[in-house]
Write a protein that holds these residues in place. Structure first.
Motif, PDB file in Angstrom:
ATOM      1  N   ASP A  18      34.264 -50.656 -33.945  1.00  9.90           N
ATOM      2  CA  ASP A  18      32.839 -50.446 -34.177  1.00  9.90           C
ATOM      3  C   ASP A  18      32.087 -49.888 -32.969  1.00  9.90           C
ATOM      4  O   ASP A  18      30.915 -49.550 -33.077  1.00  9.90           O
ATOM      5  CB  ASP A  18      32.177 -51.758 -34.613  1.00  9.90           C
ATOM      6  CG  ASP A  18      32.696 -52.239 -35.950  1.00  9.90           C
ATOM      7  OD1 ASP A  18      33.009 -51.381 -36.816  1.00  9.90           O
ATOM      8  OD2 ASP A  18      32.812 -53.461 -36.140  1.00  9.90           O
ATOM      9  N   ASP A  19      32.745 -49.803 -31.824  1.00  9.56           N
ATOM     10  CA  ASP A  19      32.099 -49.230 -30.635  1.00  9.56           C
ATOM     11  C   ASP A  19      31.875 -47.739 -30.829  1.00  9.56           C
ATOM     12  O   ASP A  19      32.569 -47.086 -31.609  1.00  9.56           O
ATOM     13  CB  ASP A  19      32.941 -49.475 -29.385  1.00  9.56           C
ATOM     14  CG  ASP A  19      32.872 -50.910 -28.895  1.00  9.56           C
ATOM     15  OD1 ASP A  19      31.845 -51.572 -29.123  1.00  9.56           O
ATOM     16  OD2 ASP A  19      33.858 -51.356 -28.279  1.00  9.56           O
ATOM     17  N   SER A  20      30.935 -47.206 -30.073  1.00  7.04           N
ATOM     18  CA  SER A  20      30.615 -45.778 -30.168  1.00  7.04           C
ATOM     19  C   SER A  20      31.512 -44.952 -29.253  1.00  7.04           C
ATOM     20  O   SER A  20      32.052 -45.458 -28.260  1.00  7.04           O
ATOM     21  CB  SER A  20      29.157 -45.539 -29.795  1.00  7.04           C
ATOM     22  OG  SER A  20      28.976 -45.752 -28.399  1.00  7.04           O
ATOM     23  N   LYS A  86      28.998 -38.439 -30.346  1.00  6.07           N
ATOM     24  CA  LYS A  86      28.897 -39.569 -29.412  1.00  6.07           C
ATOM     25  C   LYS A  86      28.453 -40.876 -30.055  1.00  6.07           C
ATOM     26  O   LYS A  86      28.784 -41.954 -29.569  1.00  6.07           O
ATOM     27  CB  LYS A  86      27.998 -39.221 -28.234  1.00  6.07           C
ATOM     28  CG  LYS A  86      26.530 -39.086 -28.549  1.00  6.07           C
ATOM     29  CD  LYS A  86      25.752 -38.686 -27.306  1.00  6.07           C
ATOM     30  CE  LYS A  86      24.275 -38.583 -27.574  1.00  6.07           C
ATOM     31  NZ  LYS A  86      23.620 -39.877 -27.668  1.00  6.07           N
ATOM     32  N   ASP A  87      27.737 -40.816 -31.151  1.00  2.76           N
ATOM     33  CA  ASP A  87      27.286 -42.035 -31.819  1.00  2.76           C
ATOM     34  C   ASP A  87      28.216 -42.497 -32.931  1.00  2.76           C
ATOM     35  O   ASP A  87      27.980 -43.540 -33.546  1.00  2.76           O
ATOM     36  CB  ASP A  87      25.869 -41.840 -32.371  1.00  2.76           C
ATOM     37  CG  ASP A  87      24.849 -41.638 -31.255  1.00  2.76           C
ATOM     38  OD1 ASP A  87      24.990 -42.297 -30.202  1.00  2.76           O
ATOM     39  OD2 ASP A  87      23.935 -40.821 -31.425  1.00  2.76           O
ATOM     40  N   GLU A  88      29.272 -41.736 -33.184  1.00  4.12           N
ATOM     41  CA  GLU A  88      30.219 -42.124 -34.217  1.00  4.12           C
ATOM     42  C   GLU A  88      31.098 -43.277 -33.713  1.00  4.12           C
ATOM     43  O   GLU A  88      31.183 -43.532 -32.518  1.00  4.12           O
ATOM     44  CB  GLU A  88      31.070 -40.932 -34.645  1.00  4.12           C
ATOM     45  CG  GLU A  88      30.244 -39.904 -35.397  1.00  4.12           C
ATOM     46  CD  GLU A  88      31.062 -38.750 -35.926  1.00  4.12           C
ATOM     47  OE1 GLU A  88      32.282 -38.699 -35.669  1.00  4.12           O
ATOM     48  OE2 GLU A  88      30.483 -37.898 -36.604  1.00  4.12           O
ATOM     49  N   MET A  94      40.432 -43.193 -33.659  1.00  2.00           N
ATOM     50  CA  MET A  94      41.546 -43.950 -33.094  1.00  2.00           C
ATOM     51  C   MET A  94      42.863 -43.678 -33.828  1.00  2.00           C
ATOM     52  O   MET A  94      42.864 -43.248 -34.973  1.00  2.00           O
ATOM     53  CB  MET A  94      41.238 -45.450 -33.126  1.00  2.00           C
ATOM     54  CG  MET A  94      41.171 -46.043 -34.519  1.00  2.00           C
ATOM     55  SD  MET A  94      40.709 -47.787 -34.521  1.00  2.00           S
ATOM     56  CE  MET A  94      42.324 -48.529 -34.505  1.00  2.00           C
ATOM     57  N   SER A  95      43.944 -43.926 -33.135  1.00  3.55           N
ATOM     58  CA  SER A  95      45.275 -43.890 -33.733  1.00  3.55           C
ATOM     59  C   SER A  95      45.620 -45.322 -34.093  1.00  3.55           C
ATOM     60  O   SER A  95      45.663 -46.198 -33.227  1.00  3.55           O
ATOM     61  CB  SER A  95      46.296 -43.342 -32.740  1.00  3.55           C
ATOM     62  OG  SER A  95      45.967 -42.034 -32.364  1.00  3.55           O
ATOM     63  N   LYS A  96      45.850 -45.570 -35.362  1.00  2.00           N
ATOM     64  CA  LYS A  96      46.125 -46.937 -35.817  1.00  2.00           C
ATOM     65  C   LYS A  96      47.606 -47.244 -35.749  1.00  2.00           C
ATOM     66  O   LYS A  96      48.443 -46.352 -35.761  1.00  2.00           O
ATOM     67  CB  LYS A  96      45.617 -47.118 -37.245  1.00  2.00           C
ATOM     68  CG  LYS A  96      44.119 -46.990 -37.356  1.00  2.00           C
ATOM     69  CD  LYS A  96      43.654 -47.154 -38.765  1.00  2.00           C
ATOM     70  CE  LYS A  96      42.131 -46.948 -38.792  1.00  2.00           C
ATOM     71  NZ  LYS A  96      41.619 -46.947 -40.139  1.00  2.00           N
TER      72      LYS A  96
END
Length: 152
Positions: A18-20, A86-88, A94-96
């Motif tokens: 959830d971080d930007s 930048k706000d996404e 990420m690579s899961k």
């Protein structure tokens, strides 16, 4: 037999899904790393975020050769694109399910893995999947030096 826990770095930064992207870039800059672990709210390792994952979304030609006459245009385009990205959330970039190594693993096996796969950094988890640290090539070299010293 040497274990990963003997050589790993225990202090590190991590981010959540959830971080930007803004936060990720700042943490990468401060920590001087181009990859960060992504953990859930319980600190369980769930993936990684690479600077390249962000770059390839703001500079479409980032993995090819950029013509020098287009370089200024590409940098300006990257700046403009980053304003939107930048706000996404980290989750989008990420690579899961990136494999991590266990702190109880044999260093010889990890050394082979790093050398064969050309890995420069591996994240370390405990048996329950909680992030414990990371191991990079400088720790690999320290392990190899210790092994070489045993033969003397």
């Amino acid at each position: 037999m040497s274990r990963v826990r003997k050589y790993m770095i225990r202090t590190m930064n991590s981010v959540s899904p959830d971080d930007s992207i803004d936060k990720v870039i700042k943490i990468m800059y401060k920590s001087e790393l181009s990859v960060l672990p992504v953990v859930d709210h319980q600190n369980i390792f769930i993936g990684t975020i690479y600077s390249n994952n962000i770059l390839k979304n703001i500079i479409p030609e980032s993995f090819g050769f950029i013509d020098s006459s287009r370089l200024f245009y590409e940098v300006n385009e990257a700046v403009e694109n980053l304003k939107y990205v930048k706000d996404e959330k980290v989750e989008k970039y990420m690579s899961k399910n990136r494999d991590a190594v266990r702190e109880s693993s044999n260093m010889k096996k990890i050394a082979e893995m790093m050398l064969e796969n050309k890995e420069s950094l591996l994240f370390v988890v405990n048996d329950k999947g909680y992030l414990r640290g990371f191991i990079e090539r400088s720790q690999l070299l320290h392990y190899l030096l210790d092994e070489a010293s045993k033969d003397e």
